[in-house]
Motif scaffolding. Structure first.
Motif, PDB file in Angstrom:
ATOM      1  N   ASN A  29       0.798  -1.218   0.000  1.00  0.00           N
ATOM      2  CA  ASN A  29       0.000   0.000   0.000  1.00  0.00           C
ATOM      3  C   ASN A  29       0.836   1.275   0.000  1.00  0.00           C
ATOM      4  O   ASN A  29       0.329   2.353   0.289  1.00  0.00           O
ATOM      5  N   LEU A  30       2.140   1.183  -0.279  1.00  0.00           N
ATOM      6  CA  LEU A  30       2.961   2.385  -0.370  1.00  0.00           C
ATOM      7  C   LEU A  30       2.510   3.213  -1.574  1.00  0.00           C
ATOM      8  O   LEU A  30       2.241   2.692  -2.652  1.00  0.00           O
ATOM      9  N   TYR A  31       2.410   4.536  -1.347  1.00  0.00           N
ATOM     10  CA  TYR A  31       1.966   5.373  -2.446  1.00  0.00           C
ATOM     11  C   TYR A  31       2.528   6.775  -2.274  1.00  0.00           C
ATOM     12  O   TYR A  31       3.038   7.141  -1.225  1.00  0.00           O
ATOM     13  N   THR A  32       2.433   7.568  -3.316  1.00  0.00           N
ATOM     14  CA  THR A  32       2.828   8.970  -3.236  1.00  0.00           C
ATOM     15  C   THR A  32       1.641   9.769  -2.734  1.00  0.00           C
ATOM     16  O   THR A  32       0.553   9.714  -3.312  1.00  0.00           O
ATOM     17  N   PHE A  33       1.821  10.528  -1.662  1.00  0.00           N
ATOM     18  CA  PHE A  33       0.720  11.269  -1.073  1.00  0.00           C
ATOM     19  C   PHE A  33       0.339  12.455  -1.960  1.00  0.00           C
ATOM     20  O   PHE A  33       1.192  13.182  -2.467  1.00  0.00           O
ATOM     21  N   THR A  34      -0.927  12.650  -2.153  1.00  0.00           N
ATOM     22  CA  THR A  34      -1.421  13.789  -2.928  1.00  0.00           C
ATOM     23  C   THR A  34      -1.932  14.897  -2.028  1.00  0.00           C
ATOM     24  O   THR A  34      -2.119  16.023  -2.483  1.00  0.00           O
ATOM     25  N   GLY A  35      -2.198  14.597  -0.759  1.00  0.00           N
ATOM     26  CA  GLY A  35      -2.648  15.595   0.197  1.00  0.00           C
ATOM     27  C   GLY A  35      -1.679  15.678   1.349  1.00  0.00           C
ATOM     28  O   GLY A  35      -0.519  15.280   1.247  1.00  0.00           O
ATOM     29  N   GLU A  36      -2.147  16.190   2.496  1.00  0.00           N
ATOM     30  CA  GLU A  36      -1.295  16.347   3.660  1.00  0.00           C
ATOM     31  C   GLU A  36      -1.172  15.050   4.445  1.00  0.00           C
ATOM     32  O   GLU A  36      -2.157  14.340   4.659  1.00  0.00           O
ATOM     33  N   THR A  37       0.015  14.763   4.899  1.00  0.00           N
ATOM     34  CA  THR A  37       0.219  13.737   5.910  1.00  0.00           C
ATOM     35  C   THR A  37       0.129  14.399   7.283  1.00  0.00           C
ATOM     36  O   THR A  37       0.023  15.628   7.386  1.00  0.00           O
ATOM     37  N   ILE A  38       0.218  13.600   8.332  1.00  0.00           N
ATOM     38  CA  ILE A  38       0.219  14.170   9.686  1.00  0.00           C
ATOM     39  C   ILE A  38       1.407  15.113   9.854  1.00  0.00           C
ATOM     40  O   ILE A  38       1.274  16.210  10.407  1.00  0.00           O
ATOM     41  N   GLU A  39       2.568  14.718   9.336  1.00  0.00           N
ATOM     42  CA  GLU A  39       3.750  15.574   9.434  1.00  0.00           C
ATOM     43  C   GLU A  39       3.566  16.868   8.638  1.00  0.00           C
ATOM     44  O   GLU A  39       3.946  17.957   9.092  1.00  0.00           O
ATOM     45  N   ASP A  40       2.947  16.762   7.459  1.00  0.00           N
ATOM     46  CA  ASP A  40       2.670  17.970   6.679  1.00  0.00           C
ATOM     47  C   ASP A  40       1.774  18.923   7.464  1.00  0.00           C
ATOM     48  O   ASP A  40       1.984  20.142   7.473  1.00  0.00           O
ATOM     49  N   TYR A  41       0.766  18.364   8.098  1.00  0.00           N
ATOM     50  CA  TYR A  41      -0.181  19.181   8.868  1.00  0.00           C
ATOM     51  C   TYR A  41       0.554  19.979   9.940  1.00  0.00           C
ATOM     52  O   TYR A  41       0.328  21.186  10.117  1.00  0.00           O
ATOM     53  N   LYS A  63       9.587  11.709  10.462  1.00  0.00           N
ATOM     54  CA  LYS A  63       9.681  10.957   9.203  1.00  0.00           C
ATOM     55  C   LYS A  63       8.626   9.863   9.126  1.00  0.00           C
ATOM     56  O   LYS A  63       8.062   9.602   8.064  1.00  0.00           O
ATOM     57  N   ILE A  64       8.363   9.229  10.251  1.00  0.00           N
ATOM     58  CA  ILE A  64       7.325   8.192  10.266  1.00  0.00           C
ATOM     59  C   ILE A  64       5.974   8.790   9.907  1.00  0.00           C
ATOM     60  O   ILE A  64       5.207   8.225   9.112  1.00  0.00           O
ATOM     61  N   LEU A  65       5.666   9.945  10.477  1.00  0.00           N
ATOM     62  CA  LEU A  65       4.351  10.559  10.259  1.00  0.00           C
ATOM     63  C   LEU A  65       4.267  11.269   8.912  1.00  0.00           C
ATOM     64  O   LEU A  65       3.236  11.846   8.574  1.00  0.00           O
ATOM     65  N   ALA A  66       5.358  11.219   8.130  1.00  0.00           N
ATOM     66  CA  ALA A  66       5.335  11.706   6.751  1.00  0.00           C
ATOM     67  C   ALA A  66       5.197  10.554   5.767  1.00  0.00           C
ATOM     68  O   ALA A  66       5.172  10.774   4.557  1.00  0.00           O
ATOM     69  N   GLU A 172      -8.824  14.591   9.007  1.00  0.00           N
ATOM     70  CA  GLU A 172      -8.440  13.374   8.278  1.00  0.00           C
ATOM     71  C   GLU A 172      -7.339  13.691   7.268  1.00  0.00           C
ATOM     72  O   GLU A 172      -7.450  14.629   6.480  1.00  0.00           O
ATOM     73  N   LEU A 173      -6.305  12.879   7.312  1.00  0.00           N
ATOM     74  CA  LEU A 173      -5.115  13.103   6.504  1.00  0.00           C
ATOM     75  C   LEU A 173      -4.769  11.837   5.734  1.00  0.00           C
ATOM     76  O   LEU A 173      -5.411  10.793   5.916  1.00  0.00           O
ATOM     77  N   GLU A 174      -3.751  11.921   4.903  1.00  0.00           N
ATOM     78  CA  GLU A 174      -3.426  10.797   4.031  1.00  0.00           C
ATOM     79  C   GLU A 174      -3.018   9.546   4.807  1.00  0.00           C
ATOM     80  O   GLU A 174      -3.251   8.426   4.341  1.00  0.00           O
ATOM     81  N   ASN A 175      -2.422   9.725   5.969  1.00  0.00           N
ATOM     82  CA  ASN A 175      -1.963   8.549   6.720  1.00  0.00           C
ATOM     83  C   ASN A 175      -2.574   8.496   8.117  1.00  0.00           C
ATOM     84  O   ASN A 175      -1.955   8.029   9.057  1.00  0.00           O
ATOM     85  N   GLY A 176      -3.804   8.980   8.226  1.00  0.00           N
ATOM     86  CA  GLY A 176      -4.492   8.845   9.508  1.00  0.00           C
ATOM     87  C   GLY A 176      -5.341  10.043   9.837  1.00  0.00           C
ATOM     88  O   GLY A 176      -5.902  10.707   8.961  1.00  0.00           O
TER      89      GLY A 176
END
Length: 684
Positions: A29-41, A63-66, A172-176
């Motif tokens: 399920n690895l993918y390139t994020f198109t929106g914000e991750t938790i780290e981006d937020y 890094k994990i939350l990105a 809600e973000l790309e990884n949680g």
């Protein structure tokens, strides 16, 4: 894209190192994020969250939350972080560790270990939304410590651990998902007796009693690794340590004062009045103490476990840590029944009963003729079920106190083991869920755990053992104090919480076993009496055949075989012509004019019972376990039991290491219930 991919790869590596400690992770399920991750937020709002992000970066969790994953993050703003680290630096209570180990005031003064504790206490390995938190729940953080959620009755806001309000929910973000919170979540680093002492305005007398009896020093266990290593090539989650802990039900100073108990002399006198006569031959109600001619002491030898003050305190303590919202276990039980759980206390071989009544948790509530009915396929008329003792009420989730190794639950009245307990509250059919018999299940937050949490702990993987696969937890030999495995890896014991499945299991969960298994568990202690002992299971073609043995210890020389072997592979036929199954006597009771009364009697003659009406196959399915031909109870013993030690052994009698064993629950049904002269045992 390249930088983001680097973060993904780095994050996967760090997760493996910091959290799951597993070699492999599912990369599908690895993918390139198109929106914000938790780290981006957090980064995109650095004017508010740079301090918390700094703490994350100190241990590599930025890094994990990105990267890939599914997380929940509780994010305090900069002002909240500053207030928290100032409180750590200015703390004068922790004299053993000045400034809580900080080297200077401010973010840079935090040690790496403090950063790790703070960060992981604000992160979950699964996605938890506000609607769930609003209902009140206990959640295990990535630190391995629990947080509790509830609705603040004054503000209507969701609050975390009674102190921190959720100010912005469900981002809600790309990884949680990220929830903004008003304060840094505080965790107690005190052991349970120290935490109680830290509340002198609430627990002064009970805390003194803990010290006086020597129990305060004994409640120090937090974890152990004293269990056998096993071959884990099958890939299930395997715990690396066993968490331990305690639960204390404690009268507050106000509760004691309402009883006229204002000092330690008053409390000693009260304990004398309750326990001094409990073991008297003929009239004493504490069967274990009476049967063993134990001398009850009213002297000042308070560290003597049979001193009345020590007995009073011990009956308040469980050797496992259970938060308020997990003391009873609602899952697939039907709405008309009362939720019930039984737990063993530190007063030798005694139980407490906890029921949920109108969203109130009561201890040792006693209802007349419980488990009996004067109606067919119903619980019975109200007239026969009068409440003879309301029980002791717990003050609630908002009042519970959390410690590093347990929970303290304040009480509204006095909790004692008097004759109303063995002769009243426990004088009914006692149904013990499989996981409820092992304190380690509660202390490790395995009971009621979700599949996604198990998968996260297991590096995103599910295990496989022949036809058994999924989010099972492998239980290694020696992990449970009250379970003995006799043949090592030939007994592969697994636990499935089943909270998201439709299995026909009481409370959803089950123990399963593969291999030519041979193991025994210590049965819950029951008051003296004649009991019918039943084992609840579901029949499947993949199951095996086993022999039951009963003994007074786990020493095989004390074990005696019970009846003939049980073939768990046999599934009763659901014949349209209502011909009873030859092996079990089962047929579709819903189509019988007498609602199965005669059929139930025929099944009992063959040593079987249907599943109960108490719960359904899956959640809210409307299909009762009693209706399911696979849902069975095997009657394995009908004999006298003394309050004390009994072990039940399960031994495979077929040479088929692929066959499954299944255990759902165990029932002790007293003779006055299964053989009552006025009423009949209800179908629940």
């Amino acid at each position: 894209m390249i930088n983001k991919l680097k973060y993904i790869i780095c994050g996967v590596c760090i997760v493996c190192g910091f959290y799951s400690c597993k070699e492999d992770i599912d990369e599908s399920n690895l993918y390139t994020f198109t929106g914000e991750t938790i780290e981006d937020y957090l980064t995109n709002r650095s004017e508010r969250f740079s301090s918390f992000n700094y703490i994350l970066s100190r241990i590599g969790y930025d890094k994990i939350l990105a990267a890939y994953g599914t997380y929940t993050c509780f994010a305090p703003d900069n002002e909240a972080v500053t207030e928290y680290i100032d409180s750590l630096y200015d703390d004068t209570v922790n004299k053993d560790l000045p400034h809580n180990g900080m080297t200077s005031r401010g973010l840079e003064g935090l040690t790496d270990s403090l950063c790790k504790d703070i960060a992981l206490f604000h992160l979950l390995s699964t996605k938890v939304m506000g609607i769930n938190m609003g209902n009140g729940m206990t959640i295990k953080t990535m630190l391995g410590r629990d947080i509790n959620t509830a609705i603040d009755p004054a503000s209507g806001e969701v609050v975390i651990s009674r102190a921190s309000a959720v100010t912005s929910m469900d981002n809600e973000l790309e990884n949680g998902v990220l929830h903004e919170i008003s304060c840094v979540l505080r965790r107690s680093n005190m052991l349970i007796s120290g935490e109680m002492e830290n509340h002198p305005d609430i627990f002064t007398l009970f805390s003194q009693a803990l010290k006086l009896t020597g129990l305060a020093d004994s409640l120090s266990a937090q974890s152990h690794k004293n269990f056998s290593s096993v071959d884990n090539r099958r890939g299930f989650y395997l715990p690396e340590k066993c968490e331990l802990g305690y639960t204390i039900f404690a009268e507050t100073d106000q509760t004691l004062a309402d009883k006229g108990i204002n000092n330690m002399e008053d409390l000693k006198a009260y304990a004398d009045s309750v326990y001094s006569e409990c073991a008297v031959p003929g009239t004493g109600w504490y069967d274990y103490a009476r049967n063993n001619n134990i001398k009850i002491s009213t002297d000042n030898d308070y560290k003597n476990p049979w001193n009345t003050l020590s007995m009073f305190v011990r009956y308040h303590i469980l050797k496992c840590k259970i938060p308020y919202d997990k003391l009873v276990h609602p899952h697939n039980q039907i709405s008309k029944v009362t939720l019930v759980e039984f737990y063993e206390t530190m007063l030798p071989y005694t139980l407490i009963k906890i029921t949920r009544n109108n969203n109130r948790l009561m201890v040792n509530r006693w209802t007349a003729n419980n488990s009996l009915t004067d109606m067919v396929a119903e619980l019975g008329s109200a007239a026969m079920h009068t409440v003879l003792y309301e029980g002791v009420e717990l003050k609630g989730l908002s009042a519970q106190v959390s410690a590093a190794n347990g929970y303290i639950h304040p009480l509204n009245s006095m909790l004692i083991y008097d004759k109303r307990v063995p002769q009243g509250a426990l004088n009914e059919r006692l149904r013990f869920d499989d996981a409820g018999m092992f304190g380690e299940m509660m202390s490790n937050s395995f009971r009621r755990i979700s599949d996604s949490e198990v998968d996260a702990m297991n590096g995103g993987k599910k295990g496989t053992d022949g036809d058994l696969s999924g989010s099972y937890i492998r239980i290694p030999p020696g992990f449970f104090e009250n379970l003995t495995i006799y043949n090592g890896d030939d007994t592969r014991l697994y636990y499935l919480s089943g909270q998201s499945s439709g299995w026909s299991n009481y409370e959803g969960d089950e123990f399963n076993c593969k291999g030519n298994y041979d193991f025994a568990l210590r049965l819950p202690p029951v008051p003296d009496g004649t009991y019918e002992v039943r084992v609840g299971y579901t029949a499947e073609l993949a199951r095996g055949m086993l022999q039951f043995y009963l003994g007074t210890s786990d020493d095989l020389t004390t074990m005696k075989a019970l009846d003939i072997p049980l073939d768990m592979r046999h599934i009763p036929e659901n014949n349209s012509n209502l011909t009873p199954d030859t092996y079990t006597g089962w047929c579709d009771w819903t189509r019988l004019d007498d609602k199965g009364i005669e059929s139930d009697a025929n099944m009992r003659n063959l040593g079987y019972m249907r599943g109960p009406l108490y719960y359904t196959v899956g959640v809210n399915s409307g299909n009762y376990a009693r209706n399911n031909p696979k849902d069975l109870r095997r009657i394995i013993a009908k004999q006298d039991f003394k309050q004390g030690e009994y072990w039940l052994r399960f031994k495979s009698v077929i040479d088929n290491s692929a066959a499954q064993f299944h255990l759902d629950y165990i029932e002790f049904c007293p003779e006055n219930v299964y053989n009552n002269t006025r009423y009949v045992e209800d179908m629940y």
